[in-house]
Design a protein around this motif. Sequence first.
Motif, PDB file in Angstrom:
ATOM      1  N   ALA A 172       6.471  -6.916   0.225  1.00 12.60           N
ATOM      2  CA  ALA A 172       6.020  -5.805   1.054  1.00 12.60           C
ATOM      3  C   ALA A 172       6.654  -5.942   2.432  1.00 12.60           C
ATOM      4  O   ALA A 172       6.691  -7.023   3.011  1.00 12.60           O
ATOM      5  CB  ALA A 172       4.495  -5.816   1.163  1.00 12.60           C
ATOM      6  N   LYS A 173       7.168  -4.833   2.930  1.00 12.11           N
ATOM      7  CA  LYS A 173       7.788  -4.833   4.247  1.00 12.11           C
ATOM      8  C   LYS A 173       6.792  -4.273   5.249  1.00 12.11           C
ATOM      9  O   LYS A 173       5.926  -3.483   4.922  1.00 12.11           O
ATOM     10  CB  LYS A 173       9.056  -3.981   4.235  1.00 12.11           C
ATOM     11  N   HIS A 174       6.929  -4.711   6.484  1.00 10.99           N
ATOM     12  CA  HIS A 174       6.058  -4.202   7.540  1.00 10.99           C
ATOM     13  C   HIS A 174       6.910  -3.773   8.716  1.00 10.99           C
ATOM     14  O   HIS A 174       8.082  -4.138   8.813  1.00 10.99           O
ATOM     15  CB  HIS A 174       5.040  -5.264   7.968  1.00 10.99           C
ATOM     16  N   ASP A 175       6.321  -3.009   9.623  1.00 16.86           N
ATOM     17  CA  ASP A 175       7.088  -2.576  10.781  1.00 16.86           C
ATOM     18  C   ASP A 175       7.127  -3.685  11.820  1.00 16.86           C
ATOM     19  O   ASP A 175       6.474  -4.708  11.697  1.00 16.86           O
ATOM     20  CB  ASP A 175       6.540  -1.268  11.361  1.00 16.86           C
ATOM     21  N   GLU A 176       7.907  -3.456  12.877  1.00 11.74           N
ATOM     22  CA  GLU A 176       8.090  -4.501  13.887  1.00 11.74           C
ATOM     23  C   GLU A 176       6.843  -4.752  14.717  1.00 11.74           C
ATOM     24  O   GLU A 176       6.753  -5.747  15.413  1.00 11.74           O
ATOM     25  CB  GLU A 176       9.278  -4.147  14.800  1.00 11.74           C
ATOM     26  N   ARG A 177       5.852  -3.894  14.632  1.00  9.14           N
ATOM     27  CA  ARG A 177       4.623  -4.083  15.397  1.00  9.14           C
ATOM     28  C   ARG A 177       3.585  -4.871  14.631  1.00  9.14           C
ATOM     29  O   ARG A 177       2.516  -5.150  15.154  1.00  9.14           O
ATOM     30  CB  ARG A 177       4.033  -2.725  15.787  1.00  9.14           C
ATOM     31  N   TYR A 178       3.880  -5.266  13.400  1.00  6.58           N
ATOM     32  CA  TYR A 178       2.907  -5.990  12.594  1.00  6.58           C
ATOM     33  C   TYR A 178       2.585  -7.342  13.221  1.00  6.58           C
ATOM     34  O   TYR A 178       3.459  -8.039  13.717  1.00  6.58           O
ATOM     35  CB  TYR A 178       3.436  -6.219  11.176  1.00  6.58           C
TER      36      TYR A 178
ATOM     37  N   ARG B  40       0.850  -1.193   0.000  1.00 10.91           N
ATOM     38  CA  ARG B  40       0.000   0.000   0.000  1.00 10.91           C
ATOM     39  C   ARG B  40       0.885   1.241   0.000  1.00 10.91           C
ATOM     40  O   ARG B  40       2.097   1.140   0.158  1.00 10.91           O
ATOM     41  CB  ARG B  40      -0.946   0.008   1.200  1.00 10.91           C
ATOM     42  N   GLU B  41       0.261   2.391  -0.187  1.00  6.51           N
ATOM     43  CA  GLU B  41       1.007   3.651  -0.191  1.00  6.51           C
ATOM     44  C   GLU B  41       1.647   3.885   1.171  1.00  6.51           C
ATOM     45  O   GLU B  41       1.104   3.490   2.198  1.00  6.51           O
ATOM     46  CB  GLU B  41       0.068   4.806  -0.530  1.00  6.51           C
ATOM     47  N   ARG B  42       2.799   4.534   1.135  1.00  3.82           N
ATOM     48  CA  ARG B  42       3.575   4.879   2.332  1.00  3.82           C
ATOM     49  C   ARG B  42       4.038   3.652   3.120  1.00  3.82           C
ATOM     50  O   ARG B  42       4.276   3.734   4.319  1.00  3.82           O
ATOM     51  CB  ARG B  42       2.790   5.806   3.256  1.00  3.82           C
ATOM     52  N   SER B  43       4.148   2.494   2.467  1.00  2.00           N
ATOM     53  CA  SER B  43       4.681   1.313   3.128  1.00  2.00           C
ATOM     54  C   SER B  43       5.964   0.890   2.432  1.00  2.00           C
ATOM     55  O   SER B  43       6.214   1.255   1.286  1.00  2.00           O
ATOM     56  CB  SER B  43       3.661   0.169   3.117  1.00  2.00           C
ATOM     57  N   GLY B  44       6.764   0.129   3.122  1.00  2.00           N
ATOM     58  CA  GLY B  44       8.030  -0.324   2.561  1.00  2.00           C
ATOM     59  C   GLY B  44       7.818  -1.419   1.536  1.00  2.00           C
ATOM     60  O   GLY B  44       6.911  -2.250   1.667  1.00  2.00           O
ATOM     61  N   VAL B  45       8.660  -1.419   0.508  1.00  2.00           N
ATOM     62  CA  VAL B  45       8.561  -2.435  -0.542  1.00  2.00           C
ATOM     63  C   VAL B  45       9.955  -2.727  -1.089  1.00  2.00           C
ATOM     64  O   VAL B  45      10.811  -1.852  -1.126  1.00  2.00           O
ATOM     65  CB  VAL B  45       7.615  -1.973  -1.680  1.00  2.00           C
ATOM     66  N   VAL B  46      10.166  -3.992  -1.440  1.00  2.00           N
ATOM     67  CA  VAL B  46      11.356  -4.398  -2.174  1.00  2.00           C
ATOM     68  C   VAL B  46      10.843  -5.070  -3.440  1.00  2.00           C
ATOM     69  O   VAL B  46      10.085  -6.031  -3.378  1.00  2.00           O
ATOM     70  CB  VAL B  46      12.247  -5.374  -1.373  1.00  2.00           C
ATOM     71  N   ALA B  47      11.226  -4.519  -4.589  1.00  2.00           N
ATOM     72  CA  ALA B  47      10.799  -5.049  -5.885  1.00  2.00           C
ATOM     73  C   ALA B  47      11.985  -5.746  -6.546  1.00  2.00           C
ATOM     74  O   ALA B  47      13.063  -5.176  -6.640  1.00  2.00           O
ATOM     75  CB  ALA B  47      10.282  -3.921  -6.769  1.00  2.00           C
TER      76      ALA B  47
END
Length: 148
Positions: free
Chosen positions: A121-127, A97-104
């Motif tokens: 898609a990357k997520h923060d440590e609280r996911y 989604r927008e404003r989230s981390g991504v590795v393509a």
Amino acid sequence: MKAKHQRLTLALLALAAIVGAALLALSALRDQASFFYAPSDVERRGLPLGRAVRLGGMVEAGSIARDADGVTIRFAVTDGRATTPVRFAGIAPDLFRERSGVVAEGEFHADGSFRATNLLAKHDERYMPPQVKGAMHETRSLAGVPGR
């Protein structure tokens, strides 16, 4: 030649072979040492054309657009200093989604765009996955601890 000299020669040859193999491996991995390229890295070093690389950063706000075919997604990856346009044909991860981390994963084209073959898609440590969050809520309720 004495047995002692033969063992010493074999040990030195084995050591030389190990050092040679390590040097070959390091030279092959020289350009792939980092996990991904950021858009500002690409701007500074130039495009690594003709080989598979990873591009990482944040999905720029307002940049996600879906083509009429329903499968192709166009978006921009930014690191705050530079931006790279990306095109991906496939199913995007749920966390994309927008404003989230991504590795393509994919390759650059001469026009400066990036064609991705895979998105991570990357997520923060609280996911916490919804299934785990629900299970924790049930466990807290059973233990008499109020859930959030």
